[in-house]
Design a protein around this motif. Structure first.
Motif, PDB file in Angstrom:
ATOM      1  N   ALA A   1       0.810  -1.220   0.000  1.00 29.51           N
ATOM      2  CA  ALA A   1       0.000   0.000   0.000  1.00 29.51           C
ATOM      3  C   ALA A   1       0.843   1.270   0.000  1.00 29.51           C
ATOM      4  O   ALA A   1       0.474   2.266  -0.637  1.00 29.51           O
ATOM      5  CB  ALA A   1      -0.932   0.006   1.216  1.00 29.51           C
TER       6      ALA A   1
ATOM      7  N   THR B   1      -1.801   4.959  -0.485  1.00 30.69           N
ATOM      8  CA  THR B   1      -2.307   5.712   0.658  1.00 30.69           C
ATOM      9  C   THR B   1      -1.106   6.314   1.362  1.00 30.69           C
ATOM     10  O   THR B   1       0.034   6.132   0.938  1.00 30.69           O
ATOM     11  CB  THR B   1      -3.114   4.805   1.605  1.00 30.69           C
ATOM     12  OG1 THR B   1      -3.664   5.592   2.668  1.00 30.69           O
ATOM     13  CG2 THR B   1      -2.231   3.719   2.201  1.00 30.69           C
ATOM     14  N   ASN B   2      -1.354   7.053   2.443  1.00 30.92           N
ATOM     15  CA  ASN B   2      -0.241   7.645   3.186  1.00 30.92           C
ATOM     16  C   ASN B   2      -0.038   6.901   4.497  1.00 30.92           C
ATOM     17  O   ASN B   2      -0.896   6.127   4.938  1.00 30.92           O
ATOM     18  CB  ASN B   2      -0.481   9.136   3.439  1.00 30.92           C
ATOM     19  CG  ASN B   2      -1.735   9.387   4.257  1.00 30.92           C
ATOM     20  OD1 ASN B   2      -1.781   9.137   5.454  1.00 30.92           O
ATOM     21  ND2 ASN B   2      -2.785   9.888   3.595  1.00 30.92           N
TER      22      ASN B   2
ATOM     23  N   ASP C   1      -2.767   7.438   7.415  1.00 28.69           N
ATOM     24  CA  ASP C   1      -4.047   6.762   7.181  1.00 28.69           C
ATOM     25  C   ASP C   1      -3.893   5.250   7.276  1.00 28.69           C
ATOM     26  O   ASP C   1      -4.755   4.559   7.831  1.00 28.69           O
ATOM     27  CB  ASP C   1      -4.602   7.148   5.806  1.00 28.69           C
ATOM     28  CG  ASP C   1      -5.095   8.583   5.767  1.00 28.69           C
ATOM     29  OD1 ASP C   1      -5.261   9.178   6.846  1.00 28.69           O
ATOM     30  OD2 ASP C   1      -5.295   9.111   4.658  1.00 28.69           O
ATOM     31  N   TRP C   2      -2.791   4.723   6.724  1.00 26.46           N
ATOM     32  CA  TRP C   2      -2.591   3.278   6.783  1.00 26.46           C
ATOM     33  C   TRP C   2      -2.437   2.814   8.226  1.00 26.46           C
ATOM     34  O   TRP C   2      -2.992   1.787   8.620  1.00 26.46           O
ATOM     35  CB  TRP C   2      -1.359   2.879   5.977  1.00 26.46           C
ATOM     36  CG  TRP C   2      -1.236   1.390   5.815  1.00 26.46           C
ATOM     37  CD1 TRP C   2      -1.711   0.624   4.792  1.00 26.46           C
ATOM     38  CD2 TRP C   2      -0.615   0.481   6.741  1.00 26.46           C
ATOM     39  NE1 TRP C   2      -1.430  -0.701   5.012  1.00 26.46           N
ATOM     40  CE2 TRP C   2      -0.760  -0.825   6.198  1.00 26.46           C
ATOM     41  CE3 TRP C   2       0.038   0.631   7.953  1.00 26.46           C
ATOM     42  CZ2 TRP C   2      -0.272  -1.956   6.843  1.00 26.46           C
ATOM     43  CZ3 TRP C   2       0.522  -0.500   8.600  1.00 26.46           C
ATOM     44  CH2 TRP C   2       0.374  -1.772   8.048  1.00 26.46           C
TER      45      TRP C   2
ATOM     46  N   GLU D   1      -5.850   2.741   9.843  1.00 21.70           N
ATOM     47  CA  GLU D   1      -6.705   1.659   9.355  1.00 21.70           C
ATOM     48  C   GLU D   1      -6.204   0.287   9.787  1.00 21.70           C
ATOM     49  O   GLU D   1      -6.989  -0.667   9.857  1.00 21.70           O
ATOM     50  CB  GLU D   1      -6.774   1.714   7.827  1.00 21.70           C
ATOM     51  CG  GLU D   1      -7.469   2.957   7.297  1.00 21.70           C
ATOM     52  CD  GLU D   1      -7.295   3.110   5.797  1.00 21.70           C
ATOM     53  OE1 GLU D   1      -6.638   2.227   5.187  1.00 21.70           O
ATOM     54  OE2 GLU D   1      -7.802   4.099   5.235  1.00 21.70           O
TER      55      GLU D   1
END
Length: 317
Positions: free
Chosen positions: A275, A281-282, A285-286, A289
């Protein structure tokens, strides 16, 4: 950015080729930066030189004209000091440096620019240097049939495994010290976790280095996975650990506990790579999540009276 140093003004600009998906974007980006021009909504996002209606992005010829105009304007407007007489005088021509990172991306997106960029000073007839930084050798980047001259190049050996791990550990230490000095320490970067982070860095390297050994990418992925990875260890400390008290004596998992942790999180290392390496994504955020959920399995952490049981599962003495 534009900076001025020494006897002659030196304009330098750092280019990221993957942000320049068209030659026009590349030309405008370089000229705007060298001129110190910032497009704004109020002016209709006009590019340098502004409201005179002249454009220097139609092709390589117009770009060369733009460089000549930029050189002439800076040469006229930028004073230097004559140390011998203590007076100021005008110079005729500034020096410009265009620094292109990940030049292999330029070959993929805008291969037609490689030849003119390699001969830019000759074509523009101004003081300009182009520096290409790439993970590929020039022999793999250069156009066929000798269209581009051989540059002066330096081969830099990649960092070894110990060097990269030491870099990751140093980043942890610097972050820990910065948070402590800011008055907002975090248990995630508690100094007592440094040796544990070194072991973690080795595991990250063992997984990710099969696909990339770029230390910046490794550091980015390691930073994204670390908060969730270390949360079971942080959660099981005695005392109030919510405020990141750096006076707290951290109790680290023993060998068996560490193996359980690494086995539990090992699949997430690969997910982070898939990812974050292509920037789907950054990191923030990863990390949010994929945060650690104590209800999903190892370690069997439950609130209240179950904490001691969890400490036993992780092998914390």
């Amino acid at each position: 950015m534009a900076t001025f140093s020494g006897t002659y003004p030196l304009n330098t600009f750092d280019v990221w080729p993957f942000a320049c998906f068209h030659a026009r974007v590349f030309y405008d980006t370089v000229l705007n930066a060298l001129a110190g021009w910032e497009p704004s909504w109020e002016s209709g996002c006009q590019t340098w030189p502004g409201d005179d209606g002249v454009k220097y992005n139609d092709g390589i010829d117009s770009f060369l004209h733009g460089l000549r105009r930029l050189s002439a304007e800076h040469g006229t407007n930028l004073p230097i000091r004559d140390k011998g007489k203590g007076k100021t005088s005008l110079i005729e021509e500034p020096s410009m440096v265009i620094f292109i990172e990940r030049a292999e991306r330029l070959c993929e997106n805008l291969p037609e620019l490689i030849v003119p960029l390699s001969r830019l000073a000759e074509l523009a007839r101004v003081r300009v240097n182009v520096i290409l930084l790439s993970s590929m050798r020039w022999a793999d980047l250069r156009p066929p049939l000798g269209a581009a001259p051989d540059p002066y190049f330096l081969d830099v050996e990649p960092l070894t495994k110990p060097d990269i791990i030491q870099r990751l550990v140093s980043a942890f230490r610097e972050t820990s010290e910065a948070l402590a000095s800011s008055g907002e320490p975090s248990m995630t970067y508690h100094p007592g976790l440094l040796s544990f982070y070194e072991h973690y860095a080795e595991m990250i390297y063992g997984t990710v280095s099969l696909y990339t050994n770029d230390p910046i990418e490794l550091q980015y992925i390691a930073a994204a996975r670390w908060p969730g990875f270390v949360k079971p260890v942080v959660w099981q400390q005695d005392g109030d650990h919510s405020n990141g008290d750096h006076e707290l004596d951290i109790q680290l998992p023993n060998t068996d506990g560490r193996l359980r942790l690494f086995k539990y999180f090992s699949s997430s290392f690969t997910r982070a790579l898939e990812a974050l390496y292509p920037r789907l994504t950054n990191a923030a955020d990863w990390a949010s999540e994929n945060d650690y959920d104590p209800t999903e399995g190892l370690p069997e952490i439950q609130p209240g009276g179950e904490r001691q049981k969890a400490r036993t599962v992780l092998g914390i003495d």
